[in-house]
Design a protein around this motif. Sequence first.
Motif, mmCIF file in Angstrom:
data_model
loop_
_atom_site.group_PDB
_atom_site.id
_atom_site.type_symbol
_atom_site.label_atom_id
_atom_site.label_comp_id
_atom_site.label_asym_id
_atom_site.label_seq_id
_atom_site.Cartn_x
_atom_site.Cartn_y
_atom_site.Cartn_z
ATOM 1 N N GLN A 187 0.809 -1.216 0.000
ATOM 2 C CA GLN A 187 0.000 0.000 0.000
ATOM 3 C C GLN A 187 0.842 1.266 0.000
ATOM 4 O OE1 GLN A 187 -1.123 0.737 4.669
ATOM 5 N NE2 GLN A 187 -2.437 -0.672 3.528
ATOM 6 N N SER A 188 2.105 1.178 0.427
ATOM 7 C CA SER A 188 2.971 2.362 0.463
ATOM 8 C C SER A 188 4.021 2.356 -0.647
ATOM 9 C CB SER A 188 3.680 2.452 1.823
ATOM 10 O OG SER A 188 2.744 2.546 2.868
ATOM 11 N N ASP A 189 3.990 1.323 -1.498
ATOM 12 C CA ASP A 189 4.967 1.235 -2.588
ATOM 13 C C ASP A 189 4.499 2.086 -3.764
ATOM 14 O OD1 ASP A 189 6.353 0.135 -5.029
ATOM 15 O OD2 ASP A 189 7.322 -1.091 -3.487
ATOM 16 N N VAL A 190 5.126 3.221 -3.934
ATOM 17 C CA VAL A 190 4.689 4.182 -4.955
ATOM 18 C C VAL A 190 4.805 3.593 -6.357
ATOM 19 C CG1 VAL A 190 5.114 6.447 -5.971
ATOM 20 C CG2 VAL A 190 5.324 6.134 -3.494
ATOM 21 N N LEU A 191 5.911 2.903 -6.653
ATOM 22 C CA LEU A 191 6.133 2.373 -7.999
ATOM 23 C C LEU A 191 5.051 1.368 -8.389
ATOM 24 C CD1 LEU A 191 7.746 2.072 -10.581
ATOM 25 C CD2 LEU A 191 9.197 0.379 -9.424
ATOM 26 N N LEU A 192 4.797 0.388 -7.528
ATOM 27 C CA LEU A 192 3.803 -0.636 -7.856
ATOM 28 C C LEU A 192 2.406 -0.032 -7.946
ATOM 29 C CD1 LEU A 192 3.376 -3.630 -8.428
ATOM 30 C CD2 LEU A 192 2.895 -3.964 -6.003
ATOM 31 N N ASN A 193 2.092 0.909 -7.063
ATOM 32 C CA ASN A 193 0.790 1.571 -7.115
ATOM 33 C C ASN A 193 0.593 2.315 -8.432
ATOM 34 O OD1 ASN A 193 -0.986 2.082 -4.253
ATOM 35 N ND2 ASN A 193 0.995 1.100 -4.052
ATOM 36 N N LEU A 194 1.592 3.065 -8.852
ATOM 37 C CA LEU A 194 1.479 3.853 -10.080
ATOM 38 C C LEU A 194 1.479 2.967 -11.319
ATOM 39 C CD1 LEU A 194 3.730 6.973 -9.306
ATOM 40 C CD2 LEU A 194 1.245 6.740 -9.138
ATOM 41 N N VAL A 195 2.315 1.933 -11.317
ATOM 42 C CA VAL A 195 2.350 1.006 -12.456
ATOM 43 C C VAL A 195 0.995 0.311 -12.616
ATOM 44 C CG1 VAL A 195 3.316 -1.173 -13.310
ATOM 45 C CG2 VAL A 195 4.827 0.608 -12.430
ATOM 46 N N THR A 196 0.453 -0.153 -11.486
ATOM 47 C CA THR A 196 -0.852 -0.822 -11.522
ATOM 48 C C THR A 196 -1.936 0.127 -12.005
ATOM 49 O OG1 THR A 196 -0.172 -2.226 -9.654
ATOM 50 C CG2 THR A 196 -2.515 -2.156 -10.176
ATOM 51 N N CYS A 197 -1.943 1.352 -11.509
ATOM 52 C CA CYS A 197 -2.931 2.340 -11.937
ATOM 53 C C CYS A 197 -2.796 2.652 -13.426
ATOM 54 C CB CYS A 197 -2.783 3.631 -11.124
ATOM 55 S SG CYS A 197 -3.382 3.504 -9.427
ATOM 56 N N GLY A 198 -1.555 2.725 -13.892
ATOM 57 C CA GLY A 198 -1.327 2.990 -15.312
ATOM 58 C C GLY A 198 -1.882 1.882 -16.196
ATOM 59 N N LEU A 199 -1.631 0.640 -15.806
ATOM 60 C CA LEU A 199 -2.147 -0.505 -16.568
ATOM 61 C C LEU A 199 -3.679 -0.525 -16.547
ATOM 62 C CD1 LEU A 199 0.348 -3.268 -15.374
ATOM 63 C CD2 LEU A 199 0.190 -2.319 -17.681
ATOM 64 N N ILE A 200 -4.246 -0.261 -15.384
ATOM 65 C CA ILE A 200 -5.709 -0.238 -15.251
ATOM 66 C C ILE A 200 -6.305 0.859 -16.134
ATOM 67 C CG2 ILE A 200 -7.627 0.233 -13.682
ATOM 68 C CD1 ILE A 200 -5.865 -0.939 -11.428
ATOM 69 N N PHE A 201 -5.692 2.046 -16.090
ATOM 70 C CA PHE A 201 -6.223 3.186 -16.839
ATOM 71 C C PHE A 201 -6.221 2.910 -18.341
ATOM 72 C CE2 PHE A 201 -5.512 7.132 -19.199
ATOM 73 C CZ PHE A 201 -6.618 7.870 -18.815
ATOM 74 N N PHE A 202 -5.080 2.487 -18.863
ATOM 75 C CA PHE A 202 -4.991 2.252 -20.313
ATOM 76 C C PHE A 202 -5.828 1.055 -20.745
ATOM 77 C CE2 PHE A 202 -1.202 4.936 -19.849
ATOM 78 C CZ PHE A 202 -1.424 5.817 -20.907
ATOM 79 N N GLY A 203 -5.913 0.038 -19.890
ATOM 80 C CA GLY A 203 -6.775 -1.087 -20.218
ATOM 81 C C GLY A 203 -8.238 -0.708 -20.194
ATOM 82 N N GLY A 204 -8.580 0.317 -19.406
ATOM 83 C CA GLY A 204 -9.971 0.717 -19.234
ATOM 84 C C GLY A 204 -10.474 1.764 -20.203
ATOM 85 N N ILE A 205 -9.583 2.468 -20.910
ATOM 86 C CA ILE A 205 -10.055 3.506 -21.836
ATOM 87 C C ILE A 205 -10.416 2.934 -23.206
ATOM 88 C CG2 ILE A 205 -8.815 5.367 -20.670
ATOM 89 C CD1 ILE A 205 -6.692 5.230 -22.846
ATOM 90 N N GLY A 206 -9.968 1.721 -23.498
ATOM 91 C CA GLY A 206 -10.352 1.089 -24.759
ATOM 92 C C GLY A 206 -9.253 1.170 -25.804
ATOM 93 N N PHE A 207 -9.199 0.144 -26.652
ATOM 94 C CA PHE A 207 -8.140 0.064 -27.667
ATOM 95 C C PHE A 207 -8.300 1.137 -28.742
ATOM 96 C CE2 PHE A 207 -8.362 -4.274 -25.934
ATOM 97 C CZ PHE A 207 -7.039 -4.432 -25.569
ATOM 98 N N LEU A 208 -9.528 1.527 -29.060
ATOM 99 C CA LEU A 208 -9.732 2.592 -30.041
ATOM 100 C C LEU A 208 -9.109 3.897 -29.570
ATOM 101 C CD1 LEU A 208 -13.439 1.999 -31.143
ATOM 102 C CD2 LEU A 208 -11.419 1.811 -32.591
ATOM 103 N N VAL A 209 -9.301 4.194 -28.288
ATOM 104 C CA VAL A 209 -8.755 5.431 -27.729
ATOM 105 C C VAL A 209 -7.233 5.373 -27.660
ATOM 106 C CG1 VAL A 209 -8.699 6.930 -25.690
ATOM 107 C CG2 VAL A 209 -10.851 5.890 -26.421
ATOM 108 N N ILE A 210 -6.687 4.235 -27.237
ATOM 109 C CA ILE A 210 -5.232 4.088 -27.166
ATOM 110 C C ILE A 210 -4.607 4.306 -28.532
ATOM 111 C CG2 ILE A 210 -3.338 2.460 -26.755
ATOM 112 C CD1 ILE A 210 -5.041 1.128 -24.636
ATOM 113 N N ARG A 211 -5.197 3.671 -29.554
ATOM 114 C CA ARG A 211 -4.646 3.794 -30.908
ATOM 115 C C ARG A 211 -4.711 5.230 -31.403
ATOM 116 N NH1 ARG A 211 -6.943 0.395 -36.038
ATOM 117 N NH2 ARG A 211 -8.763 1.701 -35.619
ATOM 118 N N GLU A 212 -5.803 5.920 -31.086
ATOM 119 C CA GLU A 212 -5.945 7.298 -31.541
ATOM 120 C C GLU A 212 -4.993 8.233 -30.805
ATOM 121 O OE1 GLU A 212 -9.412 10.723 -31.896
ATOM 122 O OE2 GLU A 212 -9.965 8.594 -31.915
ATOM 123 N N VAL A 213 -4.852 8.022 -29.489
ATOM 124 C CA VAL A 213 -3.945 8.866 -28.706
ATOM 125 C C VAL A 213 -2.511 8.744 -29.201
ATOM 126 C CG1 VAL A 213 -2.890 9.161 -26.432
ATOM 127 C CG2 VAL A 213 -5.371 8.910 -26.630
#
Length: 432
Positions: A187-213
Amino acid sequence: MFKLIKRQPAGRIIALGFALVILLGSGLLMLPCSIQDGVTVRYIDALYTSTSAVCVTGLIAIDAGDTFTPLGQFFLAALIQIGGLGVTAVGAGVILAIGRKVNMKGRSIIREAMNLDSGKGTVKFIKSVFLTTLAFELAGAVLSFIVFVQDYPPLRAIGISLFHSVAAFNNSGFDILGNFQNLIPYQSDVLLNLVTCGLIFFGGIGFLVIREVIGKRFRWQKFSMHTKVVLSVSAVLIVVGTVLLKLTENVTWLGAFFHSVSARTAGFSTYSLGQFTDAGLLVLTVLMFIGASPGSTGGGIKTSTLFALIQGIKAAATNRSEKGFRYALPVGTFRKAAVITLLALSVVIVGTFLMLIMDSDVTMMQALFEVTSAFGTVGLSTGITTTLSDGSKLLSILIMYIGRLGPLTIATLWHFARGERANYPDGNIAIG
């Protein structure tokens, strides 16, 4: 048999595909080679776990780290990957990999499953989906390994990192750390928290959005209306969720941010949700209900649906047209958004009611949270999942299935009208 299946509408084929993968996965998880020595797994729990994996939920009746062997955990990761990408996308990828062509029916199914506007460029899109997934998951695994190798032997750390990256990008809250601890030790590991959030965010916005961005080099002015809606609504939900959780719970800003991101369909947690206040659980419940974005690995009613609802209400209140980002919303968008939301609310309310009947010792907030988590394919729980009766587990299985396919898809599975046979005069009804 195959000819009969081919004649079915795309929605039915997609639903059948998910059901078959779930059943196959439950069988694989029941194999002796998948279960650790001395551990007994009931079929209902294997089916629950398989459904949770394929529907990229993360709710667990048995702990994956303490129950399954490395082979069983590999099967679980494969089910998560298939569920996240979609059965049709994986099937098309296999066809392309062996050098075959995807026929018109296959393209139609892919278009339906991935929320594409047309069948043009379908094969190219599927290839980009697999390359995008591979790139994000490998990058996530490498960064996660930096953290996990500090606590586990290198080989074990590699396995945990790969599993975690697959689960995070596919918005599934599974972990193989054991003892139902999820990510609480980090819970206090900044790297793992941010990496996990990053993966969740990009996985959650959709492949169409990722490709366009990526294709338009992060230039906001050149983004389509859909991409602007997804990114702006996602950002607002993350910020609002973070602030509200910080105000209602005794957590750090990092913890509030992590749960605001995770509650939007991922299901990882760094704090025990059983100790959250009802106010905090309500915030998480709303975030879970909204969920991710169309064409993504997540569930919920979707961010674009929320945007369409808000614009429709705003238009009705101001007597103006529905618009956003200097675009007019397509005709019928508000109606479709309202139908999806109403159906979703019906599933959650009925599901909560039935769970309260079958498990009378569960509180209303716990039942509402559990059912919303299942519908939003999130995986967060207040800790009641393992104690639920078999009836409630079967109910959760059905709700996860509905949540992954979408309530509107489920509602149209049994009926496809060929057109109105009669016209009726306009009636009069008072509204409001």
